[in-house]
Design a protein around this motif. Structure first.
Motif, PDB file in Angstrom:
ATOM      1  N   LEU A 248       0.841  -1.194   0.000  1.00  0.00           N
ATOM      2  CA  LEU A 248       0.000   0.000   0.000  1.00  0.00           C
ATOM      3  C   LEU A 248       0.877   1.245   0.000  1.00  0.00           C
ATOM      4  CD1 LEU A 248      -2.876   1.231   0.252  1.00  0.00           C
ATOM      5  CD2 LEU A 248      -2.550   1.199   2.740  1.00  0.00           C
ATOM      6  N   ASN A 251      -3.416   6.741  -0.891  1.00  0.00           N
ATOM      7  CA  ASN A 251      -4.634   6.966  -1.684  1.00  0.00           C
ATOM      8  C   ASN A 251      -4.365   7.974  -2.787  1.00  0.00           C
ATOM      9  OD1 ASN A 251      -5.649   5.801   0.860  1.00  0.00           O
ATOM     10  ND2 ASN A 251      -7.643   6.187  -0.028  1.00  0.00           N
ATOM     11  N   THR A 259      -7.451   3.321  -3.509  1.00  0.00           N
ATOM     12  CA  THR A 259      -6.210   2.985  -2.805  1.00  0.00           C
ATOM     13  C   THR A 259      -5.195   2.519  -3.841  1.00  0.00           C
ATOM     14  OG1 THR A 259      -7.008   0.733  -2.422  1.00  0.00           O
ATOM     15  CG2 THR A 259      -7.388   2.350  -0.666  1.00  0.00           C
TER      16      THR A 259
END
Length: 485
Positions: A248, A251, A259
């Motif tokens: 990750l 955003n 995301t």
């Protein structure tokens, strides 16, 4: 208010979501344990401005003569919109989030209906049986008697799973047959209800967001907390066990519900240099090359793919070779912090380029949301009589919205319209049926609208190369005659 599932499937004139149309919509509403409440089967009349794809025609086998018995598009799509927007509806199908749902979104847009309310309003949401099925294949294989293979590789196509497990009788690619197969598949998967409820939670925006936030932070970068996970999706293929390791990286800034996940088993990642990161004025080819090397997946909360935490039982599906690439990439990112920050910054700030002169029907995402006044006019249009509808067209201040409303009337109610409306529509028909491929309209993904000359070329190619049965030959003959007329 009780929630219900609305299992549905579409058969369409082609794959172009902005320009093609629905020919058949089939649905079965069930309760939350898949007991049938009511079926729906809506046939839709072929529009005068549509050239059906020959490949689609021989797949779903819906003749032009059959479509002429159906509802006009405006009335059919209005019915479909009501079904998906009934309070408490969870709309679900097999691979619907990748195709059918977006197809309907464009249908709603050109028929002056809200494209998004079925995603959130009145306790409505969406789900998708394909990624749920993949999770059962990976972690609860015994739930089905047979998992089909093609040339030694598993296939997740509904028609193959249905045939191998006798889910439904009838011709595949008939929307109602496929819906019945989808409902029966859900019933069989629901024999493990705890697993079903857990997986269905990935399509609940709030729950999916919380699960992502609960994934442990692996390390910190300048831009964000970096969490490592596995992403499950059919598009990663059986060779990869339908999953990839991802990191990750935050955003999107212009698209806040997206995301961003950096693929960690990508060996080309470590080839990137600071000079490769696109800046203002970089060519599209440079941007494409950088995007290929810094492979980032954009995922919306509550949508595919499924994000799993980095537990040992999940990671066991990754080969030692892929695991080694993950570790090397992880170390490389942490030791090249400036470059890593640039990679993150590029993807977080990335915005899709505006396509000039994009036709209003393909410009759903480019135009943004309608104003309150436009929404009010759209609602009035739907409840008005035909003469009142004609008056409302001129009340849209935006020229493009007037075009949409005008086309809607000419496609669906062509008789006794004023010359001003029909003349514009005749000009539009000439524009969408050009003689040269280079003049074909493009959609938001630069895909070309089907035009007569290309369809005729494809018909000739299919006749020469495909093994056709008598019904398919008749369908192609009918389509060829329709195009030439």
């Amino acid at each position: 208010m009780n929630n219900t599932y609305l299992f549905y499937d579409l058969e369409t004139t082609g794959l172009n979501k902005a320009f093609d149309q629905v020919l058949q919509f089939a649905a079965i509403r069930t309760d939350m344990t898949f007991n049938e409440i009511e079926p729906h089967n809506i046939m839709v009349k072929l529009r005068p401005d549509i050239i059906p794809s020959p490949k689609a025609t021989i797949t779903h086998r819906i003749s032009i003569a059959q479509t002429m018995q159906g509802l006009c598009e405006f009335e059919a799509i209005t019915k479909i919109h009501h079904l998906l927007n009934k309070p408490g509806t969870i709309s679900i199908g097999y691979n619907t989030l990748s195709y059918d749902d977006e197809f309907l979104r464009f249908c709603f847009h050109r028929n002056l209906l809200s494209p998004y309310t079925h995603q959130y309003k009145g306790n409505c949401r969406r789900s998708d049986l394909l990624p749920i099925t993949i999770m059962y294949y990976l972690y609860k294989k015994e739930i089905l008697d047979n998992w089909p293979e093609i040339e030694g590789k598993p296939t997740m196509k509904l028609e193959h799973i249905s045939r191998a497990n006798k889910l439904a009788e009838g011709q595949a690619h008939n929307a109602m047959v496929d819906v019945k197969a989808t409902v029966e598949l859900a019933r069989r998967l629901y024999k493990e209800p705890k697993m079903w409820d857990y997986l269905d939670g990935y399509f609940d925006k709030t729950l999916d967001t919380r699960r992502i936030e609960e994934i442990p932070v692996d390390f910190h970068s300048v831009a964000c907390h970096n969490r490592i996970a596995l992403m499950i999706d059919n598009k990663y293929g059986s060779d990869n066990q339908y999953q990839i390791p991802v990191l990750l990286i935050g955003n999107s800034i212009p698209y806040k519900n997206q995301t961003l996940w950096l693929r960690l088993d990508n060996p080309k990642l470590r080839e990137i240099q600071l000079t490769d990161v696109p800046t203002k004025g970089s060519s599209s080819e440079e941007e494409k090359e950088f995007s290929k090397n810094s492979w980032v997946i954009r995922k919306k909360y509550g949508e595919s793919g499924i994000i799993l935490p980095p537990h040992e039982r999940y990671w066991s599906y990754l080969s030692q070779e892929r695991l080694a690439i993950v570790e090397e990439n992880k170390e490389w990112l942490q030791s090249h912090t400036t470059l890593f920050h640039k990679i993150i910054q590029y993807h977080r700030e990335f915005k899709y380029s505006k396509i000039p002169d994009l036709d209003i029907e393909a410009a759903l995402y480019q135009r943004g949301f309608l104003s309150d006044k436009e929404q009010t006019l759209c609602r009035q249009f739907h409840t008005a009589s035909l003469p009142e509808k004609m008056e409302i067209v001129s009340k849209f201040e935006d020229v493009e919205m007037r075009k949409l409303a005008n086309r809607l009337l000419c496609r669906n109610y062509p008789d006794n319209l004023p010359l001003m409306l029909t003349k514009d529509f005749e000009d539009y028909l000439r524009r969408v049926n050009p003689k040269n491929e280079g003049d074909a309209l493009i959609n938001h993904k630069y895909e070309k609208r089907t035009i007569p000359v290309n369809a005729l070329t494809e018909i000739a190619k299919i006749r020469k190369e495909d093994d056709l049965d008598s019904q398919q030959i008749e369908l192609l003959d009918e389509l060829e005659n329709h195009i030439k007329e």
